[in-house]
Design an enzyme around this catalytic site. Structure first.
Site, PDB file in Angstrom:
ATOM      1  N   SER A   9       0.846  -1.196   0.000  1.00 13.04           N
ATOM      2  CA  SER A   9       0.000   0.000   0.000  1.00 13.04           C
ATOM      3  C   SER A   9       0.880   1.243   0.000  1.00 13.04           C
ATOM      4  O   SER A   9       1.964   1.243   0.605  1.00 13.04           O
ATOM      5  CB  SER A   9      -0.908   0.008   1.225  1.00 13.04           C
ATOM      6  OG  SER A   9      -1.610   1.243   1.305  1.00 13.04           O
ATOM      7  N   TYR A  51      -1.717   0.337  10.296  1.00 15.35           N
ATOM      8  CA  TYR A  51      -1.785  -0.335   8.986  1.00 15.35           C
ATOM      9  C   TYR A  51      -0.589   0.060   8.121  1.00 15.35           C
ATOM     10  O   TYR A  51       0.067  -0.798   7.516  1.00 15.35           O
ATOM     11  CB  TYR A  51      -3.092   0.058   8.301  1.00 15.35           C
ATOM     12  CG  TYR A  51      -3.279  -0.467   6.901  1.00 15.35           C
ATOM     13  CD1 TYR A  51      -3.668  -1.778   6.663  1.00 15.35           C
ATOM     14  CD2 TYR A  51      -3.077   0.373   5.797  1.00 15.35           C
ATOM     15  CE1 TYR A  51      -3.854  -2.239   5.364  1.00 15.35           C
ATOM     16  CE2 TYR A  51      -3.262  -0.084   4.504  1.00 15.35           C
ATOM     17  CZ  TYR A  51      -3.652  -1.392   4.289  1.00 15.35           C
ATOM     18  OH  TYR A  51      -3.827  -1.845   2.999  1.00 15.35           O
TER      19      TYR A  51
END
Length: 244
Positions: free
Chosen positions: A136, A149
């Site tokens: 990501s 995250y």
């Protein structure tokens, strides 16, 4: 090709399975995830629509002890593995609740590392195929909205870089995928900017194209490379005051 997709119930994983089934024939596709009932319906649908063998398998990335047996039972073993599982989690909850923070870290990093080490040992020995792992852009700079995250994805990115370096002499490829905002179940209800948000179908097509070009790192879509370059250049004194 024999393709295994781990975390195959995600929206992006389903679109990747459809894309590879359509573009890479003959293909034998294995879909692995925890929710086997839903996955079996997906596998049957893909098998019929694309006329390829497609099978659903029970898989839990956090059941570390089961992973060697799961992989050893694959017959034939996969040439390519796409790692799609991940967990965004609740950032505010994670700041107060270690169980939530640990679940984010374990799913996005520890589970991925445990499984990919097993895959890597096999592909390195067979000197074939490779790994595609979904990271990501959140892992490129920490933000208060999702830093647990992002930290896990950052660690995964470093791991993949080292794994790519290790497997290169064996002719085994490792591609790191860095998506920006995706319109999926994981981001449902979030106020994502429409102009910067990509559908899973479009993202899957871009990932497949990057894989065909044998890229090591693929930003999805490509403009995120330049967005993140700008974001990473913002001085920390300024960045810490931004509401991101």
């Amino acid at each position: 090709m024999n393709l295994l997709i781990a975390g195959a119930n995600s929206d992006l994983a389903v679109c990747l399975a459809e894309t590879f089934a359509a573009m890479e024939k003959p293909a034998n596709i294995l879909l692995a995830s925890r929710n086997l009932e839903r996955l079996e319906a997906t596998a049957k649908d893909i098998s019929i629509r694309f006329d390829v063998p497609c099978k659903a398998l029970a898989f839990d990335a956090l059941d570390y002890e089961s992973l060697p047996g799961f992989y050893a039972a694959l017959d034939p073993g996969p040439d390519w593995v796409i790692l799609c599982f991940g967990y965004l989690g609740d950032e505010k909850k994670a700041e107060q609740d270690w169980a939530e923070a640990k679940h984010i870290l374990d799913t996005n990093y520890a589970g991925a590392v445990r499984f990919l080490e097993i895959v890597a040992a096999d592909l390195e020995k067979r000197k074939t195929g490779g790994i595609v792992a979904i990271g990501s852009v959140a892992g490129l700079r920490g933000r208060k909205s999702n830093y647990h995250y992002g930290a896990a994805k950052a660690a995964l990115g470093v791991f993949l870089s080292g794994l790519r370096n290790r497997l290169h002499p064996a002719g085994v490829r490792v591609m790191t995928v860095l998506p920006g905002f995706l319109q999926t179940k994981m981001t449902q209800g979030m106020p994502l900017p429409a102009l910067l948000t990509t559908s899973p179908n479009k993202a899957a097509a871009l990932i497949h194209a990057a894989w065909k070009k044998q890229k090591d790192i693929a930003y999805i879509p490509g403009w995120w490379r330049w967005i993140m370059l700008v974001i990473r250049m913002i001085p920390e004194k300024v960045f810490k005051g931004l509401s991101l």
